[in-house]
Design a protein around this motif. Structure first.
Motif, short mmCIF file in Angstrom:
data_model
loop_
_atom_site.label_atom_id
_atom_site.label_comp_id
_atom_site.label_asym_id
_atom_site.label_seq_id
_atom_site.Cartn_x
_atom_site.Cartn_y
_atom_site.Cartn_z
N ARG A 41 34.17 38.82 40.03
CA ARG A 41 35.62 38.34 39.32
C ARG A 41 36.66 39.08 39.95
O ARG A 41 37.74 38.67 40.02
N ARG A 44 37.71 37.99 43.42
CA ARG A 44 38.30 36.79 43.34
C ARG A 44 39.61 36.90 42.85
O ARG A 44 40.82 36.39 43.30
N GLU A 45 40.11 37.88 41.75
CA GLU A 45 41.44 38.24 41.18
C GLU A 45 42.20 39.00 42.17
O GLU A 45 43.49 38.59 42.27
N ARG A 48 43.31 36.35 44.90
CA ARG A 48 44.37 35.54 44.36
C ARG A 48 45.68 36.24 44.37
O ARG A 48 46.81 35.75 44.74
N TRP A 49 45.60 37.52 43.94
CA TRP A 49 47.09 38.25 43.85
C TRP A 49 47.63 38.42 45.23
O TRP A 49 48.76 38.36 45.46
N LYS A 328 44.39 43.75 34.62
CA LYS A 328 43.55 42.66 34.07
C LYS A 328 44.61 41.18 34.02
O LYS A 328 44.01 40.09 34.34
N GLY A 331 45.66 41.12 38.47
CA GLY A 331 44.64 41.19 39.58
C GLY A 331 44.56 42.09 40.64
O GLY A 331 43.63 42.11 41.71
#
Length: 775
Positions: A41, A44-45, A48-49, A328, A331
């Protein structure tokens, strides 16, 4: 009262069977502080950022130092995205590559930028960018400081080509070497003199305490964690894989076998890190460049085959810290001082998390007090690198001491490897752990280094200690053994391989002829790479690994390995007990199949009331009445007498019992005999395919089995299980699989095993057990 009615009491407990618990619970060990899911997780974050920060018009990210390292930060971010699994053909990567390709090394004139760009090209599309990689390698060769540049410590790099009279630094130097290393793996080799000069530099730059500072030791710089990590990985890259040691191969002969491979500089560097490792700081500078340090630790640990620096599991500790430090909402990560830029911090964090999780393929076993276990320092490293390239997935290796590591630690890799000159020395605990490792699905590979008879005799003695049973003996592999065709088609007499059969497959493969010395030399010179003896030993090694693993990727480092306790238990009154049916064939080929299944069912938080140990019973045994669920399988044909058939017939109807069977590894011999057995047992109730819409395959029992995973030998892919059955009074009283389940349950299905993977076999078997209790 029928068996089925009596055992309805177990239904309530079984309804609590959760997919995650059944498939991945740790056998009696504490849950890891950070989980695989949490790391995935976080990755992935972070991806994405980073993608959101890209300039969509140019494909670039802002430069860290605009006029000094153009594209350097864009390359770092792109490398992080690729390492984290971003596809090469994604819009973000395509746009970034288009931008990077506009910049040649002369325009960049930056060691960091050229090296990082090279690493990106090698990771993304090395064939397309082959000439660009060549140009970058040429530039890096020119940028290396050499004796004629009027510098006291040649072999290093500084920021650009303006090197005359300037001192190099260890940070630029490590990145130059990382770029050259990536290029070499893409097929572009730097000149041998570059590697030799760099190796000599790192050895000379090491400080008296065993660490490295930012500059050469004579510049009065303190050793730091980040630079020591750089020193460890750079010694591996430049030394242990790049220079000709004492060993030399002439034809099939190995001269100076096992001599001159110990690198004291490397060992001193690892010892320095072991004594000072702290995941929370870059010792002694604290938070300065801490994430840069963690990325360096990942390389040092992976390339050096080091899982623990001292008592520190560097990846687990680093992953736990980074998961908790990630923003949180956004990301991203943000470090201190120089890493205040979240683009830099997030890139280093992703590189650590994504690359450090690489599955461990082989544990190299430490044994004895003399260091005899490591005569060929690059043997396992080289063969694992080759398999990584073949499987197109980053794999790693590590050194493990079976006398101190837990079985769960050892199970992080599907294979353990050992060799030596003298008889191997293992403690009683290490011997016990080796046996437990194999019983839990592990595989042992060994060879006699230099063909030494002392090791040969000692290894055979060790195997008798690990496998004291008469049935498990070291024997020459048969001419039709699948190892000869696992990847390369080899003649059965190509190498003198021996093995031990345990259950459904060979679990030990041993070569009395040297393999490791040839692996040690396979990546040192063009002459060695083309040597027929090296080529043959390499093919043998690949075949053994492919056979042992079935070419299935090991789980990454944070997947908690199951460790089952197969101690005999005294079942409570009312517990569900399973009997294993004895027959006139190899009825006990997978002795741990039932205990594995029952252990998975009884573990907390399930609390299912079962007896873990099976009861071995003949059909005529009067105790059969207490075991409504009978399991049997085999590889050879099964045979039963008329009296046996009569007893089993009464057990099923009117007794209400259930018979569950499977053909070990899809054995045609057992399959044919089982079909005869079923026809003779109930001639008026034929064995028919169980339809896909039957409740046995659905949540009405428990698991939805529509996506059962078949092994590669069974065709691969996912589909409903191919089960057949005999119906008595509207209930499947005989359930049969022509594809293997039992060998998979004890994780001993081999490359040629036609069946289901472990997780699917466990689900299928669990559903069959639950179904058998239904009214």
């Amino acid at each position: 009262m029928s068996h089925r009615f009596r055992f309805r009491v177990v239904i309530g407990a079984l309804v609590g069977l959760a997919v995650g618990s059944a498939m991945g619970a740790a056998g009696g060990v504490a849950r890891a502080a950070v989980t695989h899911e949490e790391v995935e997780r976080a990755i992935r974050e972070g991806v994405r950022w980073l993608k959101k920060q890209q300039n969509l018009d140019t494909g670039a990210w802002k430069d860290y130092v605009a006029n000094e390292a153009r594209t350097g930060l864009s390359s770092l971010v792109t490398l992080a995205l690729l390492t984290a699994g971003e596809p090469v053909d994604s819009p973000a990567i395509r746009a970034s590559l288009d931008n990077l390709r506009k910049w040649g090394p002369e325009q960049l004139d930056s060691t960091y930028a050229v090296a990082l760009q090279t690493m990106v090209y090698a990771a993304a599309d090395p064939k397309r960018d082959f000439q660009r990689i060549v140009a970058n390698v040429t530039w890096l060769e020119r940028a290396q400081i050499v004796p004629s540049d009027e510098v006291d410590w040649p072999g290093s790099w500084t920021y650009n080509l303006g090197k005359r009279g300037r001192r190099g630094d260890n940070s630029n130097t490590q990145y130059a070497l990382l770029g050259l290393h990536a290029a070499s793996e893409a097929g572009v080799q730097a000149k041998p003199a570059v590697w030799n000069l760099a190796r000599a530099y790192w050895e000379g730059a090491q400080r008296g305490d065993g660490g490295w500072g930012y500059f050469h030791k004579q510049q009065d710089q303190l050793s730091t964690s980040s630079m020591t990590a750089a020193g460890i990985s750079s010694l591996v890259i430049t030394g242990l894989r790049r220079y000709q040691g004492s060993e030399e191969i002439h034809g099939e002969a190995i001269q100076n076998c096992g001599k001159g491979t110990t690198n004291i500089n490397l060992q001193r560097g690892i010892a320095w890190m072991a004594n000072r490792f702290q995941v929370g700081q870059n010792f002694p500078t604290g938070q300065s460049w801490r994430l840069y340090f963690l990325y360096g630790v990942e390389r040092a640990g992976r390339l050096g085959g080091v899982r623990f620096f001292g008592d520190h599991d560097w990846y687990r500790e680093g992953a736990e810290a980074l998961v908790h430090e990630q923003d949180k909402l956004g990301g991203y990560w943000k470090g201190a001082v120089n890493e205040g830029d979240p683009l830099i911090a997030t890139s280093f964090a992703l590189l650590f998390l994504a690359k450090g999780r690489a599955p461990v393929l082989v544990n190299k076993l430490r044994h004895g007090p003399r260091g005899d276990w490591d005569n060929d320092a690059d043997d396992v490293r080289n063969i694992v690198n080759l398999v990584s390239q073949d499987w197109k997935h980053l794999l790693t290796w590590q050194v493990v001491d079976p006398g101190s590591a837990s079985v769960q630690d050892m199970l992080q890799a599907p294979i353990v490897f050992l060799n030596g000159h003298q008889a191997p020395e293992f403690s009683d605990l290490a011997v016990h752990n080796l046996r437990d490792y194999v019983d839990q699905g592990g595989f042992i590979v060994a060879d006699a280094c230099c063909g030494r008879p002392e090791f040969d005799a000692g290894f055979k003695k060790l195997m008798k200690q690990v496998f004291p049973e008469e049935a498990y003996q070291l024997r020459p592999l048969s001419d039709d053994h699948p190892v000869w065709r696992a990847k390369h088609l080899l003649a059965p007499n190509a190498y003198p391989l021996m093995g031990i059969e345990h259950g459904c497959r060979t679990v030990v493969i041993y070569s009395q002829k040297d393999l490791s010395c040839f692996w040690n030399q396979m990546d040192r010179t063009d002459r060695d790479r083309k040597n027929p003896a090296v080529g043959l030993a390499t093919k043998v090694g690949q075949n053994i690994i492919d056979y042992a693993t079935g070419r299935e990727l090991p789980a990454d480092k944070l997947i908690v390995r199951e460790v089952h306790d197969f101690k005999a238990d005294a079942p409570k009154r009312g517990s569900l007990r399973i009997a294993k049916l004895q027959h006139g064939g190899d009825w006990n080929i997978a002795p741990l199949a039932v205990p594995n299944l029952m252990e998975a069912l009884r573990k907390p938080p399930l609390g299912f009331d079962v007896a873990v140990s099976q009861k071995d019973l003949a059909p005529g045994d009067p105790n059969l009445i207490y075991y409504p669920f009978l399991y049997f399988h085999g590889r050879a044909a099964a045979s039963f007498s008329p009296e046996d058939l009569d007893a089993l017939r009464k057990h099923v109807d009117p007794g209400g019992g259930t018979i569950f069977a499977d053909a070990a590894c899809g054995s045609p011999g057992f399959d044919a005999s089982f079909r005869r057995f079923a026809a003779e047992l109930f001639p008026n109730n034929p064995l028919i395919p169980i339809p896909k819409d039957d409740e046995l395959f659905s949540e009405k029992v428990y698991f939805n089995l529509k996506d059962a995973q078949y092994t590669k030998a069974a065709g691969g892919g996912k589909d409903y299980p191919q089960l057949e059955g005999v119906k008595i009074n509207g209930h499947w009283s005989i359930i049969y699989s022509k594809f293997d389940i039992g060998c998979a349950l004890e994780r001993h299905s081999g490359l040629d095993c036609k069946g289901y993977v472990y997780e699917s076999a466990l689900r299928i078997a669990a559903n069959v057990v639950i179904y058998s209790t239904l009214p």
